[in-house]
Design a protein around this motif. Structure first.
Motif, mmCIF file in Angstrom:
data_model
loop_
_atom_site.group_PDB
_atom_site.id
_atom_site.type_symbol
_atom_site.label_atom_id
_atom_site.label_comp_id
_atom_site.label_asym_id
_atom_site.label_seq_id
_atom_site.Cartn_x
_atom_site.Cartn_y
_atom_site.Cartn_z
ATOM 1 N N LEU A 36 0.860 -1.185 0.000
ATOM 2 C CA LEU A 36 0.000 0.000 0.000
ATOM 3 C C LEU A 36 0.893 1.230 0.000
ATOM 4 N N ILE A 37 0.746 2.089 -1.007
ATOM 5 C CA ILE A 37 1.551 3.304 -1.076
ATOM 6 C C ILE A 37 0.640 4.505 -1.293
ATOM 7 N N GLY A 38 1.177 5.694 -1.076
ATOM 8 C CA GLY A 38 0.408 6.927 -1.228
ATOM 9 C C GLY A 38 0.813 7.918 -0.154
ATOM 10 N N ASP A 39 0.329 9.139 -0.280
ATOM 11 C CA ASP A 39 0.681 10.191 0.673
ATOM 12 C C ASP A 39 0.252 9.829 2.092
ATOM 13 N N SER A 40 0.897 10.453 3.050
ATOM 14 C CA SER A 40 0.533 10.284 4.446
ATOM 15 C C SER A 40 -0.883 10.823 4.686
ATOM 16 N N GLY A 41 -1.678 10.076 5.441
ATOM 17 C CA GLY A 41 -3.012 10.543 5.806
ATOM 18 C C GLY A 41 -4.133 10.163 4.858
#
Length: 208
Positions: free
Chosen positions: A17-22
Motif C-alpha cells: 500500500l503506497i500513497g501520501d501520508s493521511g
C-alpha cells in the motif's frame, strides 16, 4: 498461537500500500485484515504489515500486505519493499487534491523500484465523505485508464469496496501466474517455493 489458516496456503502474494501520508492506507489495511475501523491511528512509522489468507479459484492464497509510510523521510526505507511485490495499491484521498496530484510521483516510484510485471491498482479512499469530495470519480477513472490500471473508490469507515479491491488485485496476480503454474505442473516443478517473497522480515516495523 498462529491461526491454522495462515499455515496452509498454496501461494504467497506480497502486496504493497503506497500513497501520501493521511490518505487512509492503514485504515484500509485494517478494514480488510481485521474488519475494524479506528480513527485514532497515528501515521505509520517506516513500514508495517498484516497477513490475510483468501481463497480464489480454488486456491488458498496468503496475502502479505505491507503498509508504507507516506512521508518523504521514509522514502529510502519504503522503496526497498517495492522490489519483489506482486501487487501495489496506490491510494489517494478524494477530499485532498494534493494526494491526487501526487499520483504521478508514486507511479514513477513504482516504475523505478518495482518489478516490471507488478500488478497496480488505483484507490480513491474516503468515498463516504461525499460532502467534502474534491476529486470526482471520473478524474480517478481517467488517470487509471491512462496508466492501464484498475480503479476503485473505497471507504474504510463504511467498508465500501475494500474486500473487492484486494480480491480483484489478488485475482489479477493469480491469472497472470496461471500459465506459469500450468506449465510447472506439467513439468513437475514446485511452484510454491518460487512464489515465496524474499523480502526478509518486518525489519524495524513499528506498531501503529
Amino acid at each position: 498461537m498462529i491461526h491454522e489458516s495462515l499455515l496452509h496456503h498454496d501461494l504467497l502474494f506480497k502486496l504493497l500500500l503506497i500513497g501520501d501520508s493521511g490518505v487512509g492506507k492503514t485504515c484500509v489495511l485494517f478494514r480488510f485484515s481485521d474488519d475494524t475501523f479506528n480513527t485514532t491511528f497515528i501515521s505509520t512509522i517506516g513500514i508495517d504489515f498484516k497477513i490475510k489468507t483468501v481463497e480464489l479459484q480454488g486456491k488458498k492464497i496468503k496475502l502479505q500486505i505491507w503498509d508504507t509510510a507516506g512521508q518523504e523521510r521514509f522514502h529510502t526505507i519504503t522503496t526497498s519493499y517495492y522490489r519483489g511485490a506482486n501487487g501495489i495499491l496506490l491510494v489517494y484521498d478524494i477530499t485532498q487534491p494534493k494526494t491526487f496530484d501526487n499520483i504521478s510521483k508514486w507511479l514513477r516510484n513504482i516504475n523505478e523500484h518495482a518489478s516490471e510485471d507488478v500488478e497496480r491498482m488505483l484507490i480513491g479512499n474516503k468515498c463516504d465523505m461525499e460532502d467534502k469530495r474534491l476529486i470526482s470519480e471520473e478524474r480517478g477513472k481517467k488517470v487509471a485508464e491512462e496508466n492501464g490500471i484498475k480503479f476503485f473508490e473505497t471507504s474504510a469507515k463504511e467498508n465500501i469496496n475494500i474486500e473487492l479491491a484486494f480480491n480483484t488485485l489478488a485475482e489479477d496476480i493469480l491469472n497472470k501466474q496461471r500459465p506459469i503454474e500450468d506449465n510447472n505442473v506439467a513439468t513437475g516443478v514446485n511452484l510454491q517455493g518460487g512464489n515465496q517473497s524474499s523480502s526478509g522480515g518486518p525489519g524495524s516495523c513499528c506498531k501503529l
